[in-house]
Motif scaffolding. Sequence first.
Motif, PDB file in Angstrom:
ATOM      1  N   GLN A 159      45.945 -18.207  58.352  1.00 29.68           N
ATOM      2  CA  GLN A 159      46.986 -17.824  57.262  1.00 29.68           C
ATOM      3  C   GLN A 159      47.610 -16.309  57.220  1.00 29.68           C
ATOM      4  OE1 GLN A 159      48.073 -20.116  55.015  1.00 29.68           O
ATOM      5  NE2 GLN A 159      46.762 -21.405  56.530  1.00 29.68           N
ATOM      6  N   ALA A 160      48.189 -16.035  58.341  1.00 30.95           N
ATOM      7  CA  ALA A 160      48.503 -14.903  58.951  1.00 30.95           C
ATOM      8  C   ALA A 160      49.674 -14.854  59.756  1.00 30.95           C
ATOM      9  CB  ALA A 160      47.440 -14.041  59.487  1.00 30.95           C
ATOM     10  N   TRP A 161      51.079 -14.370  59.822  1.00 30.49           N
ATOM     11  CA  TRP A 161      52.103 -14.634  60.589  1.00 30.49           C
ATOM     12  C   TRP A 161      52.527 -13.315  61.353  1.00 30.49           C
ATOM     13  CZ3 TRP A 161      50.742 -16.830  55.796  1.00 30.49           C
ATOM     14  CH2 TRP A 161      50.808 -18.027  55.688  1.00 30.49           C
ATOM     15  N   SER A 162      51.736 -12.309  61.531  1.00 30.32           N
ATOM     16  CA  SER A 162      51.963 -11.379  62.452  1.00 30.32           C
ATOM     17  C   SER A 162      52.247 -11.539  63.927  1.00 30.32           C
ATOM     18  CB  SER A 162      50.831 -10.162  62.331  1.00 30.32           C
ATOM     19  OG  SER A 162      51.228  -9.098  63.376  1.00 30.32           O
ATOM     20  N   ALA A 163      53.654 -11.209  64.606  1.00 31.08           N
ATOM     21  CA  ALA A 163      53.593 -11.428  65.920  1.00 31.08           C
ATOM     22  C   ALA A 163      52.897 -11.001  66.812  1.00 31.08           C
ATOM     23  CB  ALA A 163      55.041 -10.999  66.020  1.00 31.08           C
ATOM     24  N   SER A 164      51.852  -9.936  66.371  1.00 31.89           N
ATOM     25  CA  SER A 164      50.952  -9.388  67.097  1.00 31.89           C
ATOM     26  C   SER A 164      49.799 -10.571  67.601  1.00 31.89           C
ATOM     27  CB  SER A 164      49.724  -8.191  66.479  1.00 31.89           C
ATOM     28  OG  SER A 164      49.418  -8.748  65.604  1.00 31.89           O
ATOM     29  N   LEU A 165      49.968 -11.778  66.888  1.00 31.15           N
ATOM     30  CA  LEU A 165      48.891 -12.833  67.135  1.00 31.15           C
ATOM     31  C   LEU A 165      49.455 -13.756  68.173  1.00 31.15           C
ATOM     32  CD1 LEU A 165      47.762 -13.659  63.347  1.00 31.15           C
ATOM     33  CD2 LEU A 165      46.746 -11.968  65.226  1.00 31.15           C
ATOM     34  N   LEU A 166      50.726 -13.629  68.709  1.00 31.63           N
ATOM     35  CA  LEU A 166      51.354 -14.591  69.530  1.00 31.63           C
ATOM     36  C   LEU A 166      50.625 -14.380  70.951  1.00 31.63           C
ATOM     37  CD1 LEU A 166      55.102 -14.311  68.538  1.00 31.63           C
ATOM     38  CD2 LEU A 166      53.352 -16.129  68.121  1.00 31.63           C
ATOM     39  N   VAL A 221      60.552 -12.475  62.109  1.00 35.15           N
ATOM     40  CA  VAL A 221      61.554 -13.635  62.237  1.00 35.15           C
ATOM     41  C   VAL A 221      61.887 -13.990  60.885  1.00 35.15           C
ATOM     42  CG1 VAL A 221      61.973 -15.979  62.829  1.00 35.15           C
ATOM     43  CG2 VAL A 221      60.818 -14.201  64.596  1.00 35.15           C
ATOM     44  N   GLU A 222      60.839 -14.118  59.785  1.00 34.94           N
ATOM     45  CA  GLU A 222      61.016 -14.884  58.560  1.00 34.94           C
ATOM     46  C   GLU A 222      61.954 -13.674  57.978  1.00 34.94           C
ATOM     47  OE1 GLU A 222      58.053 -16.572  55.861  1.00 34.94           O
ATOM     48  OE2 GLU A 222      57.507 -14.424  55.628  1.00 34.94           O
ATOM     49  N   THR A 223      61.670 -12.225  58.051  1.00 32.83           N
ATOM     50  CA  THR A 223      62.420 -11.268  57.362  1.00 32.83           C
ATOM     51  C   THR A 223      63.718 -11.147  57.791  1.00 32.83           C
ATOM     52  OG1 THR A 223      60.218  -9.882  57.197  1.00 32.83           O
ATOM     53  CG2 THR A 223      62.374  -8.561  56.931  1.00 32.83           C
ATOM     54  N   SER A 270      59.272 -28.887  61.586  1.00 30.84           N
ATOM     55  CA  SER A 270      58.605 -29.633  62.658  1.00 30.84           C
ATOM     56  C   SER A 270      58.076 -28.376  63.482  1.00 30.84           C
ATOM     57  CB  SER A 270      59.823 -30.519  63.558  1.00 30.84           C
ATOM     58  OG  SER A 270      59.101 -30.860  64.671  1.00 30.84           O
ATOM     59  N   HIS A 271      56.688 -28.683  63.958  1.00 29.61           N
ATOM     60  CA  HIS A 271      56.222 -27.609  64.516  1.00 29.61           C
ATOM     61  C   HIS A 271      55.878 -27.960  66.205  1.00 29.61           C
ATOM     62  CE1 HIS A 271      54.774 -25.387  60.734  1.00 29.61           C
ATOM     63  NE2 HIS A 271      54.781 -26.512  60.345  1.00 29.61           N
ATOM     64  N   ASN A 272      56.174 -26.931  67.025  1.00 26.67           N
ATOM     65  CA  ASN A 272      56.029 -26.958  68.351  1.00 26.67           C
ATOM     66  C   ASN A 272      54.872 -25.872  68.835  1.00 26.67           C
ATOM     67  OD1 ASN A 272      55.973 -27.077  71.051  1.00 26.67           O
ATOM     68  ND2 ASN A 272      58.253 -26.515  71.351  1.00 26.67           N
ATOM     69  N   LEU A 273      53.619 -26.835  69.133  1.00 22.49           N
ATOM     70  CA  LEU A 273      52.540 -25.824  69.409  1.00 22.49           C
ATOM     71  C   LEU A 273      52.355 -25.782  70.725  1.00 22.49           C
ATOM     72  CD1 LEU A 273      50.757 -27.258  66.193  1.00 22.49           C
ATOM     73  CD2 LEU A 273      50.998 -24.765  66.678  1.00 22.49           C
ATOM     74  N   GLY A 274      53.353 -26.350  71.587  1.00 22.67           N
ATOM     75  CA  GLY A 274      53.158 -26.342  73.115  1.00 22.67           C
ATOM     76  C   GLY A 274      53.229 -24.881  73.762  1.00 22.67           C
ATOM     77  N   ASP A 275      53.808 -23.600  72.976  1.00 20.11           N
ATOM     78  CA  ASP A 275      53.841 -22.264  73.713  1.00 20.11           C
ATOM     79  C   ASP A 275      53.137 -21.398  72.869  1.00 20.11           C
ATOM     80  OD1 ASP A 275      54.535 -20.067  75.202  1.00 20.11           O
ATOM     81  OD2 ASP A 275      56.654 -20.434  74.560  1.00 20.11           O
ATOM     82  N   PRO A 276      51.976 -21.198  73.545  1.00 20.76           N
ATOM     83  CA  PRO A 276      51.044 -19.947  72.408  1.00 20.76           C
ATOM     84  C   PRO A 276      51.981 -18.599  72.424  1.00 20.76           C
ATOM     85  CG  PRO A 276      50.025 -21.213  74.317  1.00 20.76           C
ATOM     86  CD  PRO A 276      51.309 -21.585  74.608  1.00 20.76           C
ATOM     87  N   LYS A 277      52.969 -18.279  73.417  1.00 21.47           N
ATOM     88  CA  LYS A 277      53.740 -17.012  73.147  1.00 21.47           C
ATOM     89  C   LYS A 277      54.786 -17.149  71.965  1.00 21.47           C
ATOM     90  CE  LYS A 277      52.998 -15.923  77.951  1.00 21.47           C
ATOM     91  NZ  LYS A 277      53.806 -15.723  79.318  1.00 21.47           N
ATOM     92  N   ALA A 278      55.151 -18.477  71.438  1.00 21.90           N
ATOM     93  CA  ALA A 278      56.044 -18.458  70.463  1.00 21.90           C
ATOM     94  C   ALA A 278      55.259 -18.946  69.038  1.00 21.90           C
ATOM     95  CB  ALA A 278      56.957 -19.493  70.894  1.00 21.90           C
ATOM     96  N   ALA A 304      67.977 -14.173  64.057  1.00 22.61           N
ATOM     97  CA  ALA A 304      66.376 -14.549  64.465  1.00 22.61           C
ATOM     98  C   ALA A 304      66.639 -15.354  65.754  1.00 22.61           C
ATOM     99  CB  ALA A 304      66.050 -15.225  63.104  1.00 22.61           C
ATOM    100  N   THR A 305      67.430 -16.238  66.196  1.00 24.74           N
ATOM    101  CA  THR A 305      67.519 -16.940  67.341  1.00 24.74           C
ATOM    102  C   THR A 305      67.595 -16.337  68.479  1.00 24.74           C
ATOM    103  OG1 THR A 305      68.838 -18.817  66.136  1.00 24.74           O
ATOM    104  CG2 THR A 305      68.995 -18.820  68.516  1.00 24.74           C
ATOM    105  N   SER A 306      68.341 -15.076  68.372  1.00 23.97           N
ATOM    106  CA  SER A 306      68.449 -14.230  69.647  1.00 23.97           C
ATOM    107  C   SER A 306      67.300 -12.988  69.623  1.00 23.97           C
ATOM    108  CB  SER A 306      69.773 -13.294  69.611  1.00 23.97           C
ATOM    109  OG  SER A 306      69.727 -12.402  68.338  1.00 23.97           O
ATOM    110  N   TYR A 307      66.212 -12.950  68.743  1.00 21.69           N
ATOM    111  CA  TYR A 307      65.319 -11.657  68.535  1.00 21.69           C
ATOM    112  C   TYR A 307      63.974 -12.586  69.332  1.00 21.69           C
ATOM    113  CZ  TYR A 307      61.688  -9.109  66.546  1.00 21.69           C
ATOM    114  OH  TYR A 307      60.506  -8.479  65.967  1.00 21.69           O
ATOM    115  N   THR A 308      63.387 -11.690  70.032  1.00 21.55           N
ATOM    116  CA  THR A 308      61.911 -11.877  70.647  1.00 21.55           C
ATOM    117  C   THR A 308      61.156 -11.309  69.816  1.00 21.55           C
ATOM    118  OG1 THR A 308      63.230 -11.721  72.843  1.00 21.55           O
ATOM    119  CG2 THR A 308      60.731 -11.816  72.730  1.00 21.55           C
TER     120      THR A 308
END
Length: 421
Positions: A150-157, A171-173, A377-385, A416-420
Amino acid sequence: MNHRRQAVRGLAAALAALVALAAAGCSSKAKTGDGKQTGAGGVKTGEGVTDKTISLGALTDMTGVYATLGKSVTQAQQLYVKQVNAAGGICGRQLELTVRDHGYDPQKALAAYTELEPKVVGFTQFIGSPFVAAVKPRVDVKDKGLVLPQAWSASLLGSPYIRVLGATYDVETINAVDFLLKEEGLKSGDKLGHVYFEGDYGENALKGSKYAAEKAGLTVVEQKIKPTDNDMSAQVAALKQAGVKAVVISAGPRQAASLVGVAAATGLRVPVVGNNSAFAPQLLGTQAGPALEKMYWFASPSLPIGADTPTAKKLVADYQAAYPGDSLDNGIVAGWTAASVFGEALKKACAGKDLTRDGVDKALLTLTSYDAGFGMSHNLGDPKAPSSRESVIIQPDKKVPGGMRTVRQPFVADAATSYTP
């Protein structure tokens, strides 16, 4: 500012030391399985799995800054386990969920992880981005058990094992700022206030606001706070003096209520938007309630608990039957979604006759369009995203079940679409 930087460095050092100690303490412990056993039904088993049970862990906060969220997340997951077991379990086995409350304390969080890790196949929740980030090296290199935080930091990607459900805070911000620009009058040249927790959560959200501000021609006015800071009077005074036209808050529900209440009382009547964990419906019963309904919104990785979907309606009815004295909030949605994703991975792993941690991890990668019934819809196929870049904008409303109504359906801002992440 120096003492705050020192405090952050001190916390990081303490977490690193604790992780090292935890890793050393566990190195000689026996596991409950070696990943090479063949159990009932010819299914390969490992840690946390026997012929009769599948053991899961939950590391939550029911006494700290996210106590309200932690309680709802945990009870929703306990309800999921109860219902799955009543229907026969998964792979001929009953689910067992062991819960530990860390109270948002780093030492307790890491001690609880160290205790449960050898006994479970994985974790259906782990509250606290800094704590999850602290154990990430150990999870990735040694433990390799699935963690749905229950954490959404990009450092976890990037981890194959720690998987973020929904948009990361940055991204949410960006999505939240897009809402302010398109629907709340924020425009190029304006100043945008951002009040945020020190650490992974707040500072990841700050990256998002700065990126959105650069794209839109805004200036960000920063106010860093600690999780123990509950009175936002000083922050409101600073933002008012700076002349901000809107505010983003990346903190807990208490801080959001204080910020909005003080702002309304002192004449800083600007729109305030929070991240997904910066609201609890219980706040509507406080003195800040009227102000929250008028000038506060928050972004969410799903539709609210009161959404008009079959899954939401059934969950509300089931949750109220199981916990009749408790209020509804989005922690229920978050907890249920994470538990159902983990359950789906277990089912896929069972079909592949491999309930080891490796089998469950690989099964999760096959969930490329999983819909938990709450608009995403959740895509869990890419751990980097992150599993999604979409956000829903929600406004507090005590007249609606769960105290929240949707004002903007799931969307992704152009920025957000163009942001990495």
